[in-house]
Structures are given as structure tokens and as C-alpha cells.
Design an enzyme around this catalytic site. Structure first.
Site, PDB file in Angstrom:
ATOM      1  N   ASN A 144     -15.737  22.338 -27.146  1.00 11.02           N
ATOM      2  CA  ASN A 144     -16.815  23.327 -27.038  1.00 11.02           C
ATOM      3  C   ASN A 144     -16.388  24.696 -27.583  1.00 11.02           C
ATOM      4  O   ASN A 144     -17.074  25.687 -27.384  1.00 11.02           O
ATOM      5  CB  ASN A 144     -17.238  23.481 -25.566  1.00 11.02           C
ATOM      6  CG  ASN A 144     -16.079  23.938 -24.679  1.00 11.02           C
ATOM      7  OD1 ASN A 144     -14.963  24.107 -25.156  1.00 11.02           O
ATOM      8  ND2 ASN A 144     -16.357  24.141 -23.405  1.00 11.02           N
ATOM      9  N   HIS A 146     -13.628  26.317 -26.661  1.00 11.79           N
ATOM     10  CA  HIS A 146     -12.869  27.168 -25.718  1.00 11.79           C
ATOM     11  C   HIS A 146     -11.431  27.385 -26.184  1.00 11.79           C
ATOM     12  O   HIS A 146     -10.870  26.597 -26.949  1.00 11.79           O
ATOM     13  CB  HIS A 146     -12.920  26.625 -24.282  1.00 11.79           C
ATOM     14  CG  HIS A 146     -12.100  25.402 -24.009  1.00 11.79           C
ATOM     15  ND1 HIS A 146     -12.355  24.565 -22.945  1.00 11.79           N
ATOM     16  CD2 HIS A 146     -11.028  24.841 -24.637  1.00 11.79           C
ATOM     17  CE1 HIS A 146     -11.481  23.583 -22.921  1.00 11.79           C
ATOM     18  NE2 HIS A 146     -10.665  23.716 -23.943  1.00 11.79           N
ATOM     19  N   GLU A 151     -14.339  29.542 -21.507  1.00 13.17           N
ATOM     20  CA  GLU A 151     -15.469  28.724 -21.941  1.00 13.17           C
ATOM     21  C   GLU A 151     -16.472  29.575 -22.723  1.00 13.17           C
ATOM     22  O   GLU A 151     -16.401  30.812 -22.693  1.00 13.17           O
ATOM     23  CB  GLU A 151     -16.151  28.119 -20.703  1.00 13.17           C
ATOM     24  CG  GLU A 151     -15.225  27.293 -19.808  1.00 13.17           C
ATOM     25  CD  GLU A 151     -14.862  25.929 -20.380  1.00 13.17           C
ATOM     26  OE1 GLU A 151     -14.752  25.792 -21.617  1.00 13.17           O
ATOM     27  OE2 GLU A 151     -14.663  24.995 -19.585  1.00 13.17           O
TER      28      GLU A 151
HETATM   29  C1  F6R Z   1      -4.754  23.559 -22.538  1.00 13.05           C
HETATM   30  C2  F6R Z   1      -5.752  24.455 -23.114  1.00 13.05           C
HETATM   31  C3  F6R Z   1      -6.981  23.907 -23.750  1.00 13.05           C
HETATM   32  C4  F6R Z   1      -6.636  22.942 -24.889  1.00 13.05           C
HETATM   33  C5  F6R Z   1      -7.879  22.417 -25.583  1.00 13.05           C
HETATM   34  C6  F6R Z   1      -7.541  21.334 -26.596  1.00 13.05           C
HETATM   35  O1  F6R Z   1      -3.711  24.289 -21.968  1.00 13.05           O
HETATM   36  O2  F6R Z   1      -5.588  25.645 -23.057  1.00 13.05           O
HETATM   37  O3  F6R Z   1      -7.772  24.948 -24.219  1.00 13.05           O
HETATM   38  O4  F6R Z   1      -5.825  23.615 -25.819  1.00 13.05           O
HETATM   39  O5  F6R Z   1      -8.780  21.903 -24.659  1.00 13.05           O
HETATM   40  O6  F6R Z   1      -6.972  20.235 -25.950  1.00 13.05           O
HETATM   41  P1  F6R Z   1      -6.285  19.065 -26.768  1.00 13.05           P
HETATM   42  O7  F6R Z   1      -5.127  19.654 -27.474  1.00 13.05           O
HETATM   43  O8  F6R Z   1      -5.868  18.060 -25.740  1.00 13.05           O
HETATM   44  O9  F6R Z   1      -7.318  18.563 -27.718  1.00 13.05           O
END
Ligand code: F6R
Length: 248
Positions: A144, A146, A151
Site C-alpha cells: 500500500n 507504506h 500507512e
Molecule cells: C518492516 C517494514 C515494512 C516492510 C514492508 C515490505 O520492518 O518496515 O514497511 O519494509 O512492508 O515488506 P517486505 O520486504 O516483506 O515485502
């Protein structure tokens, strides 16, 4: 490697995850060698795993001292025990703290079970401030848009805070846990801290990130799409594998 320039920002596109991970690790190594007392904030999640593995191996092989470095965990799932393998705490414990034999106080992380999570936020802000701010921040991107647990709609000036996680984050987040786990709240460094970090690296890999990367780099900069903050940051890079760059 293909290099694009978007205003002053570097967008590096690597053939695969391995080359991408190597570059991110190189940036981390450069940071800890260039400034011994660096403050480095790291995201957990799937994307940076390989980069951290290479970083740890390089530190060990080259006997680089991390004695003065402070690592900071970007975020955490509230209510999840440190021993749960889906927690960010455990992610860093297994991948960085244990393999490097780092003292626990050199990797600041949130206590997700603390009775006063606001105090956790203040303590993290105070710690970062007392160390002169964040030198390098490595972040991933959510489906999304973030960053950390900031968010869509999050303020760009926020410090560490508690968040109600949106549905996408709750659903996608299940991939980190061995069984279905309620994750409705998180605690995260804020976008104000992302913005004031001296260097920001956003990394993404895989085809499923191509759409959100395209929006991040080509849609209007807006709080509705937190990751667009990389385009405002004065010293940022977006590092991708070819699949995540597939829609650019
Ligand atoms: C985790 C974090 C999240 C992830 C994001 C991508 O500490 O801050 O913002 O970086 O959700 O997650 P992955 O790398 O699992 O696709």
C-alpha cells in the site's frame, strides 16, 4: 546495472536480488567504515534479508569493528512477543545481533509488550536524538506504499508513534507468522525521522512490487502514498531489481 536519475535521486536497477542485496550491503559497509559511531535504522521484512546476510558476512570476513555503531529497528507489531519468529525483534536477533555477537543495547528495538507504548515511542526518539540523528536508513515498501508502519495518510512530520495498521498490512503481514496472528497495531518511527535521516535507501524486489514502485516514482508526491517521501528527501536512493522496476 541500469541507472536512472529522477531529479537528483538515484534509481538503481539491478539484474536480480543478489546484485541488489550486494549494493545495499556495500552502502551499509561504507557507512560503518566512514563513521564509526553511525546510527543505522533498518527495516525488517523479506526484501532486505539477503542484504543483511551479505553485510554480516562482510563484517565478519573483514573484521570491521561495529563497537560504536547503534542499530535501530524501524518498527514492530504491537502485542507480539520478542520470541515470536514473526516479530521484528526476532528477525534482527537471528540475522544481525546473534551472528555478529552484538551487545543487545547496540540494537535498539521496541518492546511490543510494554504496558506503556507511548513511553516506548518517547524513549526511542530520545535515544536517536541523543546520538545525533539517523545516518542511514534502509526501508522497504509495503503493497500500500507504506514505509515502516507509516500507512497511507500518515503525517510527514511525525516522530515515533503507535499506529492502527490498515487491512493490507494486516493481511500481507500474515506471511511473517507461522500461524494466523492478530496484528492490528504497530509501533513505528515516523516519516519525520525518515525525512531527517542523512541518507535514505528504499529497496524493492519482485514483480508484485512493480505497481507500487511505479506509483511511488511517477504519481504525485502525497501523504496518501507515504513512499513518495523518497522524492522529497535530499539524499535518497531507490534500489530495485529488474522485476520491481518492470512498470517504470
Ligand atoms: C518492516 C517494514 C515494512 C516492510 C514492508 C515490505 O520492518 O518496515 O514497511 O519494509 O512492508 O515488506 P517486505 O520486504 O516483506 O515485502
Amino acid at each position: 546495472m541500469q541507472l536512472l536519475k529522477l531529479n537528483k535521486m538515484e534509481v538503481g536497477i539491478y539484474p536480480g536480488v543478489e546484485e541488489l542485496a550486494q549494493r545495499v550491503s556495500d552502502e551499509m559497509i561504507q557507512q560503518v567504515i566512514g563513521k564509526k559511531s553511525s546510527v543505522i535504522c533498518l527495516a525488517s521484512g523479506d526484501t532486505p534479508k539477503r542484504a543483511y546476510e551479505i553485510f554480516v558476512q562482510t563484517i565478519i570476513n573483514q573484521s570491521v569493528s561495529l563497537a560504536e555503531v547503534l542499530f535501530v529497528g524501524l518498527d514492530e507489531w504491537l502485542g507480539i512477543d520478542q520470541t515470536n519468529t514473526g516479530s521484528c525483534y526476532s528477525f534482527f536477533e537471528e540475522r544481525i545481533v546473534k551472528p555478529l555477537g552484538l551487545p543487545e543495547d547496540q540494537f535498539a528495538r521496541f518492546d511490543a509488550l510494554a504496558t506503556d507504548s507511548r513511553e516506548q515511542c518517547f524513549a526511542m526518539d530520545r535515544l536517536i536524538e541523543s546520538r545525533g540523528g539517523i545516518d542511514l536508513m534502509i526501508v522497504g515498501i509495503g503493497m500500500n506504499g507504506h514505509i515502516g508502519f507509516n500507512e497511507p495518510g500518515s503525517s510527514w512530520t511525525s516522530a515515533t508513534h503507535v499506529v492502527s495498521l490498515d487491512e493490507t498490512t494486516q493481511t500481507v503481514g500474515q506471511k511473517y507468522f507461522q500461524q494466523k496472528t492478530e496484528v492490528s497495531k504497530g509501533i513505528t518511527l515516523g516519516l519525520g525521522q525518515v525525512m531527517t535521516s542523512r541518507k535514505l535507501i528504499l529497496m524493492a524486489s519482485g514483480e508484485r512490487k512493480a505497481g507500487i514502485i511505479q506509483k511511488t516514482l511517477q504519481w504525485p508526491i502525497s501523504e496518501d502514498l507515504p513512499a513518495t517521501i523518497v522524492r522529497r528527501h535530499p539524499q535518497s536512493m531507490v534500489l530495485l531489481d529488474r522485476q520491481a522496476a518492470g512498470m517504470l
